[in-house]
Design a protein around this motif. Structure first.
Motif, PDB file in Angstrom:
ATOM      1  N   LYS A 266      38.950  23.291  40.339  1.00 25.55           N
ATOM      2  CA  LYS A 266      38.139  24.194  39.528  1.00 25.55           C
ATOM      3  C   LYS A 266      36.670  23.991  39.868  1.00 25.55           C
ATOM      4  O   LYS A 266      36.276  22.913  40.308  1.00 25.55           O
ATOM      5  CB  LYS A 266      38.333  23.898  38.032  1.00 25.55           C
ATOM      6  CG  LYS A 266      39.691  24.269  37.475  1.00 25.55           C
ATOM      7  CD  LYS A 266      39.778  23.923  35.987  1.00 25.55           C
ATOM      8  CE  LYS A 266      38.747  24.680  35.185  1.00 25.55           C
ATOM      9  NZ  LYS A 266      38.887  24.433  33.720  1.00 25.55           N
ATOM     10  N   PRO A 443      34.995  32.745  42.999  1.00 25.41           N
ATOM     11  CA  PRO A 443      35.736  31.871  42.071  1.00 25.41           C
ATOM     12  C   PRO A 443      35.525  30.379  42.310  1.00 25.41           C
ATOM     13  O   PRO A 443      35.731  29.579  41.393  1.00 25.41           O
ATOM     14  CB  PRO A 443      37.197  32.270  42.317  1.00 25.41           C
ATOM     15  CG  PRO A 443      37.126  33.665  42.815  1.00 25.41           C
ATOM     16  CD  PRO A 443      35.888  33.722  43.647  1.00 25.41           C
ATOM     17  N   TYR A 450      35.697  32.128  38.236  1.00 25.50           N
ATOM     18  CA  TYR A 450      36.976  31.417  38.345  1.00 25.50           C
ATOM     19  C   TYR A 450      38.030  32.060  37.445  1.00 25.50           C
ATOM     20  O   TYR A 450      39.181  32.281  37.859  1.00 25.50           O
ATOM     21  CB  TYR A 450      36.777  29.955  37.982  1.00 25.50           C
ATOM     22  CG  TYR A 450      38.049  29.146  37.928  1.00 25.50           C
ATOM     23  CD1 TYR A 450      38.674  28.710  39.093  1.00 25.50           C
ATOM     24  CD2 TYR A 450      38.618  28.813  36.710  1.00 25.50           C
ATOM     25  CE1 TYR A 450      39.847  27.969  39.039  1.00 25.50           C
ATOM     26  CE2 TYR A 450      39.783  28.059  36.644  1.00 25.50           C
ATOM     27  CZ  TYR A 450      40.392  27.639  37.807  1.00 25.50           C
ATOM     28  OH  TYR A 450      41.554  26.895  37.746  1.00 25.50           O
ATOM     29  N   LEU A 454      41.470  33.884  38.683  1.00 23.39           N
ATOM     30  CA  LEU A 454      42.844  33.558  38.270  1.00 23.39           C
ATOM     31  C   LEU A 454      43.604  34.825  37.889  1.00 23.39           C
ATOM     32  O   LEU A 454      44.793  34.981  38.203  1.00 23.39           O
ATOM     33  CB  LEU A 454      42.825  32.586  37.084  1.00 23.39           C
ATOM     34  CG  LEU A 454      42.376  31.149  37.356  1.00 23.39           C
ATOM     35  CD1 LEU A 454      42.409  30.342  36.072  1.00 23.39           C
ATOM     36  CD2 LEU A 454      43.278  30.487  38.410  1.00 23.39           C
ATOM     37  N   LYS A 455      42.919  35.726  37.215  1.00 16.12           N
ATOM     38  CA  LYS A 455      43.540  36.967  36.761  1.00 16.12           C
ATOM     39  C   LYS A 455      44.024  37.813  37.938  1.00 16.12           C
ATOM     40  O   LYS A 455      45.104  38.433  37.886  1.00 16.12           O
ATOM     41  CB  LYS A 455      42.535  37.743  35.910  1.00 16.12           C
ATOM     42  CG  LYS A 455      43.037  39.094  35.414  1.00 16.12           C
ATOM     43  CD  LYS A 455      41.944  39.782  34.598  1.00 16.12           C
ATOM     44  CE  LYS A 455      42.383  41.186  34.171  1.00 16.12           C
ATOM     45  NZ  LYS A 455      41.299  41.889  33.429  1.00 16.12           N
ATOM     46  N   GLY A 457      44.334  36.602  41.205  1.00 17.73           N
ATOM     47  CA  GLY A 457      44.871  35.803  42.305  1.00 17.73           C
ATOM     48  C   GLY A 457      43.943  35.713  43.487  1.00 17.73           C
ATOM     49  O   GLY A 457      44.387  35.689  44.652  1.00 17.73           O
ATOM     50  N   ILE A 460      40.173  30.682  46.035  1.00 17.06           N
ATOM     51  CA  ILE A 460      39.096  29.827  45.524  1.00 17.06           C
ATOM     52  C   ILE A 460      38.433  29.150  46.714  1.00 17.06           C
ATOM     53  O   ILE A 460      38.861  28.098  47.176  1.00 17.06           O
ATOM     54  CB  ILE A 460      39.646  28.796  44.515  1.00 17.06           C
ATOM     55  CG1 ILE A 460      40.342  29.514  43.354  1.00 17.06           C
ATOM     56  CG2 ILE A 460      38.521  27.903  43.994  1.00 17.06           C
ATOM     57  CD1 ILE A 460      41.022  28.585  42.377  1.00 17.06           C
TER      58      ILE A 460
END
Length: 1032
Positions: A266, A443, A450, A454-455, A457, A460
């Motif tokens: 993250k 992200p 970020y 995630l929402k 895909g 990162i």
């Protein structure tokens, strides 16, 4: 109150040399001395003006009023004639070994030594039986010298603890230190040369860090103790202790087993200067940071939902974005829009730039794109079109309008690596307050990015290493510093490839590493996190069960807890508590379960409150700086709620930061640092930086409203020193006039003169209000109450009036003994109520008490903190309301009489106020009757002449026959705004009494003592002549 004579003072003081420097002087033995010696001794005892405040701040009448009996004794002692001064042995002048000067650099350490040798803190805690009080200490970093913030924090805690001791609580206070982390590691590394650093292994570094931290703890502890702070100094808690580390790991294990701990990639706050991830509490946001903000374009290549609508604008249709971190463009994965916003397709009109727009900022630069494109169409938020026209100096012609939701699933070409990237729907963070209404999304470099990633895909990407430099993944930017030349290189690349619209400086708040004072970045890394989501609501509920002082602290921590993202708990440092996780040698997969955690066997509440004898969780109180709402208060709360289901504290008090006296943050570079050591011990130049002592520093801490930022400096300290001196003078006056007092002399309350009953009424209200101040942690109110009471109620009135009966009323007379009874109550109560704030002064006074004190339980209080808080005496508070009102009028009247006396004195009608007679008249019959009664009161202390310190007072029934001479010495005023009173001053009738200096027609009536008034005659006639042995 139970008191009796004691020699304990002598026993305790015989090993403290400074306590013996000023021997008691009895004025009965002054005949042995020459006149010059007498003057020297009188000067030593400050008897010429033995008022609490001889300084200019008090009305000049204060000096004049205290001269009578004192000056009579002094003049008599000069021996101009053989018969002069024959009554000096009948005058009861004050006697005290308690010095007016604190001599704090010597006496405070002596008092602290006295406490240590007799283990007074432990002794009081063991004796108290009123329940436990636990103030859990937030650990300061063991990484250097203490500053004013440390001093304020520890003194506030000590004031509370000492008050609780007097309230019969078993106070449990264990001081602590944070001995781990980057601050200590940096200090160690800074002390080493380059060669030694390179040879430093992790084990060697840990050993050096532990040694440094331990030495710093010892030094800081000595400073805290010099402040007068009491605690369990022999058993502090240190985060490097194995027991503490084990407790931390235990809490970690409980959270891990409940699923609150996880490992993930993250974006976190990363400090390139420290080479570690940082928590929110380790950031600061200084003013004045300037970023290179950039407007850039990404060429749209596909719009599946808008083919017909947008076809005419291809291939020159671009998305316009704005960013303050151009270095994150290589990691771009999408552009986000707000689905509810209206967007516009605008055509950039060709032609010259409007120079009036750009001329105001020489550092603003337009990109080459405006010169190279014949036709350029941009998608921007409709509301921002006028702003962008002004910003770029270009006319933007609106061609079409559409909603943000229409743009979803469009795609564009990444401006650097040519990847196809999507347009996605973002959140409410996309507004029209700034930028273009379209957000560059990376992200790997932002929290909101970020979540959006995630929402959808999204990849990162984070092509940045631990030092804040681009990695090979960033291709041509590899090795460049993202906050320096790397940022510039990205801007130049985009400009060269016609993707940069404009770049300009942008001043805003930006996160800095609070230790290195250098900017941080958002960077995706593999870290360990504590998920707050699983117990966020429980934490907010727990907050509501806590008392927050000030109350806005609750709103602040609720806001921070509500919005808090998952908590990054891992650090890339050598010196700290390891996370109890095992990794597979080859795959690096983590292994963590209950068995591995137990095999290795974080949160001070668990390590201290639940492991120490006599301690328990929750603590009664946490007290730290306001920055700890996002730091220690929050981490303690979250770990406790996660594992215990409740907050670790019942109440939380926060204080602000300490600034210089101009309101600026202290800085060595500005030269405005105020050092607590210099305040206490003095600087190199003792004239410019005198040693004030710990008590003056503590008095300052009590005088401020600590709930906001507070100021300190030379001027403030001088004011505090002056107030301290006045308070010390008050206590000295009380001691000096009780030198011959015993409990057997106490006059029952119902027999006391009204003036004394009123004084006790005032005292009891002061004690009651001060207690409320302590209970509410509002120490500045206590400071204000004490200051007013000491200066106005005592010095300017009661002490001023009391001197006559104390000095010439007769040693064993009722009037003197009643006054001494009141003074004893004041002395004991004042010493107790100021003891939490000024413990050295209070103990100094206590060790000079001329009597032994026994508390209500029959225990001898050898030290002030064994005496307990004054018990509220309801009898004193029951002083009738009508009497309270009458004495209020008397005080008003006295003030106005003093004004007329001053005029008469300036006009040479009188010298001392004792040469005056005061006439009063009022048309209010009730008030007139009370004043007439007061002129002839059976109790001498209650008479108006004694209260006004004049020789005579007469209340006139009318003004019809009043003589007109000396009419200039008159005045009128309203009492309470309604009762008019007329005042006139004339010369007093009769002759001057040699002993008390009052004027009386009775002087000359007594053959044996023709120079005395009737009162002094009665006193002298009942006293034996001085012993012949006293004459040399």
């Amino acid at each position: 109150m139970a008191v009796q004579n004691s020699s304990y003072k002598v026993i305790l003081l015989k090993n403290c040399p400074s306590f013996r420097k000023t021997p008691p002087v009895s004025f009965l033995y002054l005949r042995k001395c020459s006149s010059s010696q007498v003057l020297s001794l009188l000067s030593l005892l400050n008897v010429r003006h033995y008022s609490t405040y001889p300084g200019p701040e008090i009305c000049s009448s204060a000096k004049r009023r205290s001269r009578g009996p004192v000056m009579a004794a002094k003049k008599a002692s000069e021996g101009l004639k053989k018969d002069d001064g024959k009554y000096k042995h009948t005058v009861d002048l004050p006697q005290a070994t308690f010095g007016l000067r604190a001599n704090s650099t010597v006496r405070e350490p002596e008092i602290q030594k006295l406490w240590d040798e007799h283990q007074v803190f432990k002794r009081v805690v063991d004796r108290n039986d009123g329940g436990s009080f636990i103030l859990h200490d937030g650990p300061p970093y063991a990484n250097g010298d203490l500053h004013m913030g440390h001093a304020l924090n520890k003194i506030l805690k000590d004031i509370i603890n000492r008050y609780k001791l007097l309230q019969n609580f078993k106070v449990q206070y264990v001081p602590g230190w944070d001995c781990h982390g980057l601050p200590i590691e940096l200090k160690v590394l800074q002390s080493l040369d380059e060669v030694t650093r390179k040879e430093l292994t992790p084990l060697k570094l840990r050993k050096k860090a532990a040694k440094f931290a331990t030495a710093t703890v010892k030094a800081q502890m000595a400073s805290f103790r010099r402040y007068g702070v009491w605690g369990d100094w022999d058993h502090p808690y240190l985060t490097l202790d194995p027991e503490y580390e084990a407790a931390q790991i235990e809490v970690f294990g409980k959270m891990a087993i409940q699923g609150f701990i996880y490992r993930g990639r993250k974006p976190v706050h990363w400090s390139p200067s420290s080479r570690t991830a940082l928590a929110e509490a380790e950031l600061e946001y200084p003013e004045g940071h300037v970023s290179n903000s950039m407007y850039a374009i990404f060429k749209l290549v596909n719009a599946p939902n808008l083919c017909n609508l947008l076809e005419e604008f291809f291939p020159n249709l671009c998305l316009a974005i704005w960013t303050t971190t151009p270095w994150t463009i290589p990691a771009n994965a999408a552009v986000a829009v707000n689905p509810k916003l209206q967007y516009a397709i605008v055509e950039v009109q060709s032609g010259s730039t409007d120079s009036s727009t750009l001329s105001g900022n020489a550092k603003k630069k337009l990109g080459n794109v405006f010169e190279e494109y014949e036709k350029l169409f941009l998608i921007v938020a409709l509301d921002l079109v006028p702003t962008l026209e002004a910003k770029w100096g270009k006319k933007l012609l609106i061609k079409k309008k559409l909603l943000g939701s229409d743009l979803e699933n469009c795609s564009y070409v990444h401006p650097i690596d040519g990847r196809d990237c999507p347009v996605v729907i973002g959140g409410d963070y996309i507004t029209t307050e700034s930028g273009t209404g379209l957000v560059h999304t990376a992200p790997g470099h932002g929290q909101e990015d970020y979540v959006t990633g995630l929402k959808y895909g999204l990849p990162i990407l984070s092509p940045v290493d631990d030092d804040g430099k681009f990695t090979e993944e960033a291709a041509q930017f590899n090795g460049l510093d993202v906050l320096g030349d790397g940022n510039i290189a990205v801007i130049e690349y985009l400009d060269k490839h016609l993707s940069m619209l404009m770049v300009e400086p942008y001043k805003h708040k930006y996160p800095y590493d609070w230790r290195t004072k250098k900017p941080t970045i958002f960077r995706a890394t593999e870290q360990w996190f504590a998920s707050v989501e699983g117990f966020r609501n429980a934490a907010i509920d727990a907050i509501s069960q806590v008392t927050w002082i000030p109350s806005q602290g609750e709103k602040r921590i609720i806001a921070m807890t509500s919005s808090r993202s998952d908590w990054c708990i891992s650090r890339q440092r050598t010196w700290g508590v390891p996370i109890p996780v095992f990794y597979h040698v080859e795959t690096k997969e983590p292994l963590m379960n209950e068995e591995t955690i137990d095999h290795v066997k974080w949160s001070s509440w668990a390590a201290v409150l639940e492991k120490r004898n006599g301690l328990s969780s929750p603590a009664d109180l946490y007290l730290e700086g306001t920055d700890q709402h996002r730091g220690w208060f929050q981490s303690s709360l979250l770990t406790s709620v996660a594992t215990k289901g409740r907050a670790p504290y019942s109440a939380v008090v926060t204080h602000g930061f300490v600034l210089d006296e101009r309101g600026f943050k202290m800085s060595k570079s500005l030269g405005n640092v105020v050092d607590p050591v210099t305040i206490i011990e003095g600087g190199k130049n003792k004239v410019e930086s005198p040693p004030y002592g710990a008590d003056v520093l503590r008095l300052w801490a009590s005088s401020i409203d600590y709930t906001g930022d507070v100021m300190i400096g030379h001027q403030v300290l001088r004011q505090m020193s002056d107030i301290y001196r006045k308070l010390r003078g008050t206590l000295r006056f009380l001691l000096a006039n009780l030198h011959d007092w015993k409990v057997d002399y106490v006059v029952p309350y119902h027999e006391l003169p009204k003036i004394d009953q009123h004084a006790l009424f005032q005292l009891e209200n002061v004690v009651k209000n001060i207690k409320e101040g302590y209970e509410q942690y509002q120490f500045f109110k206590i400071f204000q109450i004490i200051q007013r009471f000491v200066i106005v109620d005592l010095s300017n009135f009661y002490f001023d009036v009391a001197k006559d009966r104390l000095y010439v009323g007769g040693t064993t007379s009722f009037t003197r003994r009643s006054c001494q009874s009141v003074l004893a109550e004041h002395l004991l109560s004042l010493v107790k109520v100021v003891a939490p704030i000024l413990p050295h002064l209070a103990e100094d006074v206590w060790q000079h008490l001329p009597f032994q004190y026994t508390n209500e339980e029959g225990q001898i209080a050898k030290f002030v903190f064994e005496s307990r808080w004054p018990i509220i005496k309801e009898r004193y508070l029951a002083f009738p309301v009508e009497e309270v009102n009458f004495w209020g009028k008397i005080l008003e009247l006295r003030t106005e009489v003093n004004k007329v006396l001053e005029v008469a004195r300036s006009g040479k009608l009188i010298g001392s106020s004792l040469e005056a007679k005061v006439y009063l008249h009022t048309s209010d019959d009730t008030l007139a009757a009370r004043l007439t009664e007061a002129c002839k009161s059976e109790t001498d202390a209650d008479t108006l002449p004694r209260i006004f310190i004049t020789s005579q007072v007469e209340v006139l029934p009318s003004l019809e026959n009043e003589h007109t001479e000396d009419a200039s010495y008159t005045g009128e005023f309203l009492i309470g705004g309604k009762d008019r009173v007329w005042i006139r001053v004339t010369r007093a009738a009769g002759s001057k009494c040699e002993r008390c200096w009052n004027f009386s027609p009775q002087v000359g009536s007594f053959d044996e003592h023709p120079s005395l008034c009737s009162r002094c005659y009665n006193v002298v006639a009942g006293q034996p002549e001085p012993a012949l042995a006293a004459v040399s």
